[in-house]
Design a protein around this motif. Structure first.
Motif, PDB file in Angstrom:
ATOM      1  N   VAL A   1      51.207  53.744  38.730  1.00  0.00           N
ATOM      2  CA  VAL A   1      51.645  53.695  40.133  1.00  0.00           C
ATOM      3  C   VAL A   1      52.254  52.337  40.460  1.00  0.00           C
ATOM      4  O   VAL A   1      53.306  52.254  41.087  1.00  0.00           O
ATOM      5  CB  VAL A   1      50.469  54.028  41.089  1.00  0.00           C
ATOM      6  CG1 VAL A   1      50.828  53.727  42.532  1.00  0.00           C
ATOM      7  CG2 VAL A   1      50.068  55.495  40.940  1.00  0.00           C
ATOM      8  N   MET A   2      51.611  51.267  40.021  1.00  0.00           N
ATOM      9  CA  MET A   2      52.109  49.932  40.360  1.00  0.00           C
ATOM     10  C   MET A   2      53.367  49.567  39.576  1.00  0.00           C
ATOM     11  O   MET A   2      54.114  48.690  39.991  1.00  0.00           O
ATOM     12  CB  MET A   2      51.012  48.893  40.161  1.00  0.00           C
ATOM     13  CG  MET A   2      49.799  49.123  41.069  1.00  0.00           C
ATOM     14  SD  MET A   2      50.204  49.437  42.805  1.00  0.00           S
ATOM     15  CE  MET A   2      50.892  47.865  43.286  1.00  0.00           C
ATOM     16  N   ALA A   3      53.616  50.249  38.462  1.00  0.00           N
ATOM     17  CA  ALA A   3      54.833  49.993  37.692  1.00  0.00           C
ATOM     18  C   ALA A   3      56.054  50.648  38.326  1.00  0.00           C
ATOM     19  O   ALA A   3      57.186  50.287  38.012  1.00  0.00           O
ATOM     20  CB  ALA A   3      54.664  50.502  36.262  1.00  0.00           C
ATOM     21  N   CYS A   4      55.846  51.567  39.240  1.00  0.00           N
ATOM     22  CA  CYS A   4      56.952  52.263  39.904  1.00  0.00           C
ATOM     23  C   CYS A   4      57.480  51.431  41.071  1.00  0.00           C
ATOM     24  O   CYS A   4      56.701  50.848  41.822  1.00  0.00           O
ATOM     25  CB  CYS A   4      56.483  53.615  40.433  1.00  0.00           C
ATOM     26  SG  CYS A   4      55.946  54.738  39.142  1.00  0.00           S
ATOM     27  N   SER A   5      58.787  51.420  41.209  1.00  0.00           N
ATOM     28  CA  SER A   5      59.355  50.693  42.345  1.00  0.00           C
ATOM     29  C   SER A   5      59.308  51.533  43.617  1.00  0.00           C
ATOM     30  O   SER A   5      59.297  50.992  44.719  1.00  0.00           O
ATOM     31  CB  SER A   5      60.798  50.280  42.049  1.00  0.00           C
ATOM     32  OG  SER A   5      61.591  51.426  41.797  1.00  0.00           O
ATOM     33  N   ARG A   6      59.248  52.840  43.479  1.00  0.00           N
ATOM     34  CA  ARG A   6      59.187  53.753  44.625  1.00  0.00           C
ATOM     35  C   ARG A   6      58.232  54.897  44.321  1.00  0.00           C
ATOM     36  O   ARG A   6      58.040  55.260  43.172  1.00  0.00           O
ATOM     37  CB  ARG A   6      60.555  54.375  44.925  1.00  0.00           C
ATOM     38  CG  ARG A   6      61.634  53.422  45.298  1.00  0.00           C
ATOM     39  CD  ARG A   6      61.401  52.864  46.670  1.00  0.00           C
ATOM     40  NE  ARG A   6      62.637  52.326  47.176  1.00  0.00           N
ATOM     41  CZ  ARG A   6      63.029  52.422  48.419  1.00  0.00           C
ATOM     42  NH1 ARG A   6      62.276  53.017  49.298  1.00  0.00           N
ATOM     43  NH2 ARG A   6      64.153  51.903  48.812  1.00  0.00           N
ATOM     44  N   MET A   7      57.677  55.454  45.392  1.00  0.00           N
ATOM     45  CA  MET A   7      56.867  56.667  45.280  1.00  0.00           C
ATOM     46  C   MET A   7      57.484  57.691  46.217  1.00  0.00           C
ATOM     47  O   MET A   7      57.594  57.442  47.415  1.00  0.00           O
ATOM     48  CB  MET A   7      55.410  56.416  45.677  1.00  0.00           C
ATOM     49  CG  MET A   7      54.564  57.684  45.633  1.00  0.00           C
ATOM     50  SD  MET A   7      52.850  57.448  46.166  1.00  0.00           S
ATOM     51  CE  MET A   7      52.174  56.725  44.697  1.00  0.00           C
TER      52      MET A   7
END
Length: 125
Positions: free
Chosen positions: A12-18
């Motif tokens: 989750v934290m590696a994603c720039s967007r959710m």
């Protein structure tokens, strides 16, 4: 699931967007809600809010109602064993506190319609 739970914050934290596509069933899927919880738990709220793209398949008033009335008692997993393990983690803070946190966090999000998607996309993704 124990492996999934332990590495979920990394993913989750590696994603720039959710991207959250809110329909009538989104808040009834415990893993979806858990992913939001992880984002807000591991990022400052103002940063988490900037990372979430919330698109509603429902009229805005219905979307706001869905978000405001979230209750973990209505959220489930396909696999009852996964659900049990997630609920153990949730009950560590209490279901009522979890409900309040989720409602509070989602209240800070702006709801868009899928037709607004092109405004939020970019060549870099």
């Amino acid at each position: 699931i124990s492996d999934s739970l332990s590495v979920l914050p990394v993913y989750v934290m590696a994603c720039s967007r959710m991207l959250v596509i809110l329909g009538k069933t989104y808040l009834k899927r415990l893993w979806c809600v858990w992913e939001l919880c992880v984002l807000f738990a591991f990022a400052r709220e103002e940063n988490a809010v900037k990372r979430v793209l919330l698109f509603s398949l429902e009229p805005e008033s219905d979307a706001q109602q869905l978000l405001a009335t979230f209750d973990v008692a209505d959220a489930h997993c396909y696999d009852p064993n996964q659900e049990k393990r997630l609920l153990v983690a949730i009950e560590a803070v209490s279901r009522s506190k979890f409900n309040r946190r989720i409602r509070s966090w989602v209240a800070t999000l702006s709801v868009s319609k899928p037709s607004d998607f092109s405004r939020h996309s970019s060549p870099q993704g």
